[in-house]
Design an enzyme around this catalytic site. Structure first.
Site, PDB file in Angstrom:
ATOM      1  N   ARG A 107      16.569  31.203  26.776  1.00 19.63           N
ATOM      2  CA  ARG A 107      16.847  30.922  25.365  1.00 19.63           C
ATOM      3  C   ARG A 107      18.329  31.157  25.129  1.00 19.63           C
ATOM      4  O   ARG A 107      18.824  32.253  25.370  1.00 19.63           O
ATOM      5  CB  ARG A 107      15.992  31.884  24.543  1.00 19.63           C
ATOM      6  CG  ARG A 107      15.836  31.495  23.126  1.00 19.63           C
ATOM      7  CD  ARG A 107      14.837  32.393  22.482  1.00 19.63           C
ATOM      8  NE  ARG A 107      15.330  33.751  22.264  1.00 19.63           N
ATOM      9  CZ  ARG A 107      14.933  34.536  21.283  1.00 19.63           C
ATOM     10  NH1 ARG A 107      14.003  34.115  20.441  1.00 19.63           N
ATOM     11  NH2 ARG A 107      15.414  35.738  21.141  1.00 19.63           N
ATOM     12  N   THR A 111      22.023  29.645  19.792  1.00 20.98           N
ATOM     13  CA  THR A 111      21.225  28.619  19.095  1.00 20.98           C
ATOM     14  C   THR A 111      19.737  28.953  19.100  1.00 20.98           C
ATOM     15  O   THR A 111      18.976  28.381  18.318  1.00 20.98           O
ATOM     16  CB  THR A 111      21.389  27.257  19.797  1.00 20.98           C
ATOM     17  OG1 THR A 111      20.853  27.377  21.128  1.00 20.98           O
ATOM     18  CG2 THR A 111      22.854  26.850  19.872  1.00 20.98           C
ATOM     19  N   ASP A 203      13.737  43.077  24.705  1.00 23.04           N
ATOM     20  CA  ASP A 203      13.916  41.953  25.625  1.00 23.04           C
ATOM     21  C   ASP A 203      13.066  42.188  26.865  1.00 23.04           C
ATOM     22  O   ASP A 203      13.366  43.065  27.686  1.00 23.04           O
ATOM     23  CB  ASP A 203      15.406  41.814  26.000  1.00 23.04           C
ATOM     24  CG  ASP A 203      15.663  40.530  26.770  1.00 23.04           C
ATOM     25  OD1 ASP A 203      14.991  40.307  27.814  1.00 23.04           O
ATOM     26  OD2 ASP A 203      16.511  39.734  26.341  1.00 23.04           O
ATOM     27  N   ASP A 206      14.810  41.834  30.373  1.00 27.38           N
ATOM     28  CA  ASP A 206      15.746  42.929  30.660  1.00 27.38           C
ATOM     29  C   ASP A 206      15.009  44.229  30.948  1.00 27.38           C
ATOM     30  O   ASP A 206      15.387  44.980  31.849  1.00 27.38           O
ATOM     31  CB  ASP A 206      16.707  43.129  29.470  1.00 27.38           C
ATOM     32  CG  ASP A 206      17.787  42.061  29.444  1.00 27.38           C
ATOM     33  OD1 ASP A 206      17.988  41.391  30.475  1.00 27.38           O
ATOM     34  OD2 ASP A 206      18.424  41.900  28.388  1.00 27.38           O
TER      35      ASP A 206
HETATM   36  C1  PRP Z   1      12.333  35.342  26.604  1.00 19.06           C
HETATM   37  C2  PRP Z   1      10.837  35.309  26.808  1.00 19.06           C
HETATM   38  C3  PRP Z   1      10.505  33.885  26.453  1.00 19.06           C
HETATM   39  C4  PRP Z   1      11.483  33.565  25.349  1.00 19.06           C
HETATM   40  C5  PRP Z   1      10.785  33.654  24.022  1.00 19.06           C
HETATM   41  O1  PRP Z   1      12.990  34.788  27.683  1.00 19.06           O
HETATM   42  O2  PRP Z   1      10.452  35.706  28.088  1.00 19.06           O
HETATM   43  O3  PRP Z   1      10.626  32.977  27.525  1.00 19.06           O
HETATM   44  O4  PRP Z   1      12.501  34.567  25.423  1.00 19.06           O
HETATM   45  O5  PRP Z   1      11.618  33.254  22.993  1.00 19.06           O
HETATM   46  P1  PRP Z   1      11.347  31.938  22.157  1.00 19.06           P
HETATM   47  O6  PRP Z   1       9.899  31.900  21.829  1.00 19.06           O
HETATM   48  O7  PRP Z   1      12.207  32.114  20.925  1.00 19.06           O
HETATM   49  O8  PRP Z   1      11.792  30.744  22.960  1.00 19.06           O
HETATM   50  P2  PRP Z   1      14.585  34.835  27.777  1.00 19.06           P
HETATM   51  O9  PRP Z   1      15.176  33.597  27.169  1.00 19.06           O
HETATM   52  O10 PRP Z   1      15.083  36.124  27.241  1.00 19.06           O
HETATM   53  O11 PRP Z   1      14.838  34.693  29.308  1.00 19.06           O
HETATM   54  P3  PRP Z   1      14.544  35.735  30.494  1.00 19.06           P
HETATM   55  O12 PRP Z   1      13.055  35.805  30.655  1.00 19.06           O
HETATM   56  O13 PRP Z   1      15.217  35.101  31.646  1.00 19.06           O
HETATM   57  O14 PRP Z   1      15.132  37.069  30.127  1.00 19.06           O
HETATM   58  N1  URA Z   2      12.453  37.301  24.040  1.00 19.93           N
HETATM   59  C1  URA Z   2      12.207  38.607  24.295  1.00 19.93           C
HETATM   60  O1  URA Z   2      12.267  39.039  25.463  1.00 19.93           O
HETATM   61  N2  URA Z   2      11.900  39.428  23.270  1.00 19.93           N
HETATM   62  C2  URA Z   2      11.832  38.986  22.009  1.00 19.93           C
HETATM   63  O2  URA Z   2      11.544  39.782  21.101  1.00 19.93           O
HETATM   64  C3  URA Z   2      12.108  37.633  21.751  1.00 19.93           C
HETATM   65  C4  URA Z   2      12.400  36.812  22.795  1.00 19.93           C
END
Ligand code: PRP
Ligand code: URA
Length: 212
Positions: A107, A111, A203, A206
């Site tokens: 994400r 944006t 997150d 993370d």
């Molecule tokens: C997080 C999570 C989802 C997304 C959710 O991933 O694991 O994939 O955010 O957010 P949304 O519903 O608003 O799209 P992230 O983009 O943080 O990537 P990562 O798993 O690589 O940390």
């Molecule tokens: N992605 C995450 O990992 N946590 C949130 O709360 C939203 C998006």
């Protein structure tokens, strides 16, 4: 607020207890990882309730009998990278022969729009019942894009499983993918100004990989 949502909440006490531990700031990476694995296994148990069974003839040490077996219908597991990876092992414990595809989606922090960066799926994806996994459903952008990609690749039967969701994300999936059944352990209050789920667990990627 949530009566309009088409979602299945897994309210099993073990799932809810482990989710509470995962939400806590003081829970470190090791415990977070173990809890996500355990909770994913418990959730997989719930969502596989409707898998079809067939009868087979077997021989026990005592007698011949007819007994139930999974009907061999092909399954597929698709974690959305990165955080979805943390749910894989728990589910594979229950379904050891499941094939695994990967969709890379992150994400954009400004944006909040999803960016696709990887996709590798079993070749016969169209014939498999897919379980798409990601701990967090926030705006729904990443999940909606991943599900659209899978459909473009031929997937016809998909279930979506997340741990924590926001009403906004569920609404988005209900609108764009009304055919897809959503399972979650919690529908939280909403999103903050950074698109994080409130109260959520922070997150997930993370916390899982220690990249805070
Ligand atoms: C997080 C999570 C989802 C997304 C959710 O991933 O694991 O994939 O955010 O957010 P949304 O519903 O608003 O799209 P992230 O983009 O943080 O990537 P990562 O798993 O690589 O940390
Ligand atoms: N992605 C995450 O990992 N946590 C949130 O709360 C939203 C998006």
């Amino acid at each position: 607020m949530t009566a309009d949502l088409d979602v299945n909440v897994i309210d099993h006490p073990l799932v809810q207890h482990k989710l509470t531990l995962m939400r806590m700031t003081k829970t470190g990476t090791k415990d977070f990882r173990e809890l996500l694995e355990e909770i994913s296994m418990l959730m997989a148990y719930e969502i596989t309730r409707d898998l079809p069974l067939t009868d087979i003839e077997i021989q026990t040490p005592v007698a011949k009998c007819t007994s139930k077996t999974l009907d061999g219908r092909k399954l597929g597991l698709v974690p959305i990278l990165r955080a979805g990876l943390g749910m894989v092992d728990g589910i594979v414990n229950l379904l050891p022969t499941i094939k695994i595809g990967h969709v890379g989606m992150y994400r954009d922090p400004k944006t909040l729009k999803p960016v696709e960066y990887y996709c590798k799926l079993p070749t016969d994806v169209a014939e498999r019942r897919l379980i798409v996994i990601d701990p967090m459903l926030a705006t729904g952008g990443s999940a909606a894009a991943a599900l659209s990609l899978l459909k473009k690749k031929g997937a016809k039967h998909i279930t979506y499983l997340c741990l924590v969701s926001a009403p906004q994300g569920i609404r988005e999936l209900n609108k764009i993918h009304p055919d897809i059944k959503i399972y979650t352990a919690s529908v939280d209050e909403g999103l903050n100004e950074h698109g994080y789920i409130v109260p959520g667990l922070g997150d997930a990627g993370d916390r899982l990989f220690g990249t805070l």
